[in-house]
Scaffold this motif. Structure first.
Motif, PDB file in Angstrom:
ATOM      1  N   MET A  76      21.980  12.877 -36.930  1.00 42.58           N
ATOM      2  CA  MET A  76      22.894  13.586 -37.828  1.00 42.58           C
ATOM      3  C   MET A  76      24.056  12.688 -38.234  1.00 42.58           C
ATOM      4  O   MET A  76      24.301  11.649 -37.634  1.00 42.58           O
ATOM      5  N   TRP A  77      24.779  13.125 -39.261  1.00 39.25           N
ATOM      6  CA  TRP A  77      26.062  12.518 -39.576  1.00 39.25           C
ATOM      7  C   TRP A  77      27.036  12.884 -38.459  1.00 39.25           C
ATOM      8  O   TRP A  77      27.025  14.011 -37.963  1.00 39.25           O
ATOM      9  N   SER A  78      27.870  11.949 -38.074  1.00 42.46           N
ATOM     10  CA  SER A  78      28.770  12.181 -36.945  1.00 42.46           C
ATOM     11  C   SER A  78      30.208  11.874 -37.354  1.00 42.46           C
ATOM     12  O   SER A  78      30.484  10.820 -37.934  1.00 42.46           O
ATOM     13  N   VAL A  79      31.110  12.809 -37.054  1.00 40.63           N
ATOM     14  CA  VAL A  79      32.519  12.689 -37.435  1.00 40.63           C
ATOM     15  C   VAL A  79      33.380  12.782 -36.179  1.00 40.63           C
ATOM     16  O   VAL A  79      33.256  13.729 -35.400  1.00 40.63           O
ATOM     17  N   ALA A  80      34.249  11.802 -35.994  1.00 38.72           N
ATOM     18  CA  ALA A  80      35.163  11.783 -34.851  1.00 38.72           C
ATOM     19  C   ALA A  80      36.526  12.308 -35.263  1.00 38.72           C
ATOM     20  O   ALA A  80      37.051  11.944 -36.320  1.00 38.72           O
ATOM     21  N   LEU A  81      37.102  13.143 -34.402  1.00 42.47           N
ATOM     22  CA  LEU A  81      38.470  13.619 -34.583  1.00 42.47           C
ATOM     23  C   LEU A  81      39.379  12.823 -33.657  1.00 42.47           C
ATOM     24  O   LEU A  81      39.168  12.803 -32.444  1.00 42.47           O
ATOM     25  N   LEU A  82      40.383  12.189 -34.219  1.00 44.32           N
ATOM     26  CA  LEU A  82      41.189  11.239 -33.466  1.00 44.32           C
ATOM     27  C   LEU A  82      42.404  11.844 -32.770  1.00 44.32           C
ATOM     28  O   LEU A  82      42.762  11.428 -31.674  1.00 44.32           O
ATOM     29  N   PRO A 118      30.677   6.809 -34.839  1.00 39.35           N
ATOM     30  CA  PRO A 118      30.903   7.868 -35.841  1.00 39.35           C
ATOM     31  C   PRO A 118      30.825   7.309 -37.253  1.00 39.35           C
ATOM     32  O   PRO A 118      31.266   6.190 -37.505  1.00 39.35           O
ATOM     33  N   HIS A 119      30.273   8.097 -38.163  1.00 37.94           N
ATOM     34  CA  HIS A 119      30.238   7.672 -39.560  1.00 37.94           C
ATOM     35  C   HIS A 119      31.620   7.747 -40.194  1.00 37.94           C
ATOM     36  O   HIS A 119      31.943   6.955 -41.081  1.00 37.94           O
ATOM     37  N   TYR A 120      32.412   8.721 -39.748  1.00 34.80           N
ATOM     38  CA  TYR A 120      33.773   8.900 -40.253  1.00 34.80           C
ATOM     39  C   TYR A 120      34.698   9.220 -39.089  1.00 34.80           C
ATOM     40  O   TYR A 120      34.286   9.838 -38.106  1.00 34.80           O
ATOM     41  N   GLN A 126      27.891  12.857 -51.392  1.00 29.57           N
ATOM     42  CA  GLN A 126      27.773  11.778 -52.372  1.00 29.57           C
ATOM     43  C   GLN A 126      26.830  10.694 -51.861  1.00 29.57           C
ATOM     44  O   GLN A 126      26.034  10.137 -52.624  1.00 29.57           O
ATOM     45  N   ARG A 127      26.892  10.409 -50.581  1.00 31.96           N
ATOM     46  CA  ARG A 127      26.005   9.399 -50.001  1.00 31.96           C
ATOM     47  C   ARG A 127      24.560   9.901 -49.964  1.00 31.96           C
ATOM     48  O   ARG A 127      23.622   9.123 -50.195  1.00 31.96           O
ATOM     49  N   CYS A 176      22.815   4.402 -41.898  1.00 29.51           N
ATOM     50  CA  CYS A 176      24.131   4.113 -42.489  1.00 29.51           C
ATOM     51  C   CYS A 176      25.102   3.608 -41.449  1.00 29.51           C
ATOM     52  O   CYS A 176      25.209   4.163 -40.355  1.00 29.51           O
ATOM     53  N   ALA A 177      25.848   2.591 -41.818  1.00 24.59           N
ATOM     54  CA  ALA A 177      26.923   2.099 -40.957  1.00 24.59           C
ATOM     55  C   ALA A 177      28.121   3.042 -41.062  1.00 24.59           C
ATOM     56  O   ALA A 177      28.307   3.708 -42.081  1.00 24.59           O
TER      57      ALA A 177
END
Length: 285
Positions: free
Chosen positions: A203-209, A246-248, A265-266, A276-277
């Motif tokens: 999956m796409w992975s998003v990190a919360l900082l 994470p992707h983002y 968009q990607r 994807c990097a």
């Protein structure tokens, strides 16, 4: 004959709980680890308690007991290094403490409700998973519902044979919600095991900082941070979480809608999460 068609839209967002949608700073589990170990005569700092965050709670305690300094304290008090039976005893004390105190840390993270409303308006399903076991998640979810947030599906740590960083919980959400392709899913988390979980699930992975375990501040403390300190924390935590892939990386859930737009968009351009990097912090297109 069926032919594979890559997804072009996001169908599901799978959200973590503590540090992502509730409990800014992720205090509920960490503080209780400190209290549980204290009852066994083993002092634990909050920083030490936060170290293995994101794993299932038994595995978290096992990881703490594998820390040489903590193991030495335990051995000094009990005459032997902690084995699995000791871990289980600590876990059995941790659980009622966690259930008792979870309501103290149940506030929604600011931005959660508008983001959920935005996702639902786009027809995106809301999955969720946690390092909490099911008995704790029942109370966490009930508190969240009382504040206006409910997920379409919840997978607790003990609902699957192997929790984070393995992909089981994220994949269980995709199956239960009838998602057509894991590439149409986004996993959002504030810990490295939860980020790896999303990547391992394809999956796409998003990190919360800044809303979770790595910063470890209340929302009020976070708002009071001078911008220079906030930038320094952002840089430090992004470096810590980068190996998870994470992707983002964004500060809090409030920024998630822009990431969803960027990911779609990607997808339209033919990109897939497996190949994807990651994009640098702040890159949204």
């Amino acid at each position: 004959m069926a032919a594979y068609q890559a997804p072009r839209k996001i169908e599901c967002v799978i959200l973590d709980w503590a540090g992502t949608t509730v409990d800014f700073g992720s205090f509920a589990p960490t503080q209780v680890f400190v209290e549980a170990f204290a009852e066994f005569g083993v002092p634990l700092t909050l920083a030490q308690a936060r170290g293995p965050m994101g794993r299932g709670k038994w595995d978290h305690i096992r990881a703490l007991c594998d820390d040489p300094a903590i193991a030495a304290r335990y051995a000094e008090r009990h005459g032997h290094a902690p084995d699995d039976s000791d871990v289980t005893r600590i876990y059995e004390r941790f659980m009622p403490l966690q259930i008792e105190k979870i309501g103290q840390y149940s506030d929604l993270i600011p931005g959660t409700l508008p983001v959920i409303a935005s996702l639902r308006a786009q027809g995106i399903a809301i999955g969720s998973c946690s390092g909490y076991p099911a008995i704790v998640m029942e109370k966490v979810a009930a508190n969240a519902r009382a504040s206006g947030y409910h997920a379409d599906h919840i997978v607790a740590a003990d609902d699957v044979p192997r929790g984070r960083p393995f992909p089981s919980q994220a994949l269980a959400n995709a199956i239960a919600l009838g998602i057509s392709d894991v590439a149409a899913c986004v996993k959002v988390d504030d810990t490295a095991p939860g980020i790896v979980e999303g990547r391992a699930a394809g999956m796409w992975s998003v990190a919360l900082l800044l809303s979770g375990n790595a910063l470890g501040l209340t929302h009020e403390q976070y708002l009071a941070l001078p911008e220079t300190e906030r930038q320094a924390a952002r840089a430090r935590i992004s470096a810590e979480l980068a190996p998870a892939g994470p992707h983002y990386m964004i500060d809090t859930i409030a920024e998630l809608p822009a990431v969803i737009t960027a990911i779609e968009q990607r997808l339209e351009a033919g990109d897939m999460p497996q190949s994807c990097a990651p994009r640098p912090l702040g890159a949204m297109g």
